[in-house]
Write a protein that holds these residues in place. Structure first.
Motif: not given
Length: 178
Positions: A101-108
């Motif tokens: 779950l560490r893609n940019r959109r999810a983490v943001c």
């Protein structure tokens, strides 16, 4: 005069095929408490439980609607429960299917949501603590009110915020590190 010079092209070593040769240690991306890890799920469950119990204790009193700070605490804990429960479901899914779950959109999204709910929960807990101190120490009308329930709900809201803070900091750090 313009003689060519040899170029050096780096060649990467192939990864080790034997699992025993794999380097030990934890990668920075796999810190406990990050989304999609067992630590992250534990933090989400703790947030949900503390906020849910704070909500139940505050809602069990009959006179909480008469004070705006207590209504704010109820609203903030409802939002905290919904946010933590939904992200706990996402963490369970990620753990079951072993998805990162560490893609940019999810983490943001996680960092912004955690920041908003952390600010709301902390503000509600502080305002409820102030009103509880006012009722108990300054006005001395604790016998007429449910001061024990107010103090318990406020303490549980702070505990929910304490469980939320590592999630926010790890998500924010992960977002800033990209």
């Amino acid at each position: 005069m313009f003689a060519s010079r040899p170029a050096v092209h780096p060649v990467e070593a192939p990864p080790p095929t034997d699992p025993v040769e794999q380097p030990t240690g934890v990668l920075m991306k796999d810190l406990p408490g990050m989304p999609g890890t067992a630590g992250g799920l534990g933090l989400r469950v703790a947030q949900f439980v503390f906020a849910g119990v704070a909500l139940a204790v505050m809602a069990s009193t009959s006179d909480f609607p008469s004070v705006t700070a207590f209504c704010y605490l109820v609203a903030a804990t409802i939002m905290q429960c919904l946010w933590s429960f939904s992200l706990a479901i996402v963490d369970i899914y990620a753990l079951l299917v072993k998805r990162c779950l560490r893609n940019r959109r999810a983490v943001c999204l996680f960092a912004i949501g955690d920041g908003i709910t952390a600010a709301l929960t902390f503000g509600a807990a502080c305002s409820s603590a102030g009103i509880t101190v006012l009722i108990d120490n300054d006005l001395n009308i604790c016998a007429e009110n449910h001061c024990g329930s107010f103090k318990t709900a406020t303490a549980l809201a702070f505990m929910s915020w304490f469980a939320l803070t590592p999630s926010f900091l790890l998500n924010f750090w992960s977002m800033a590190a990209r």
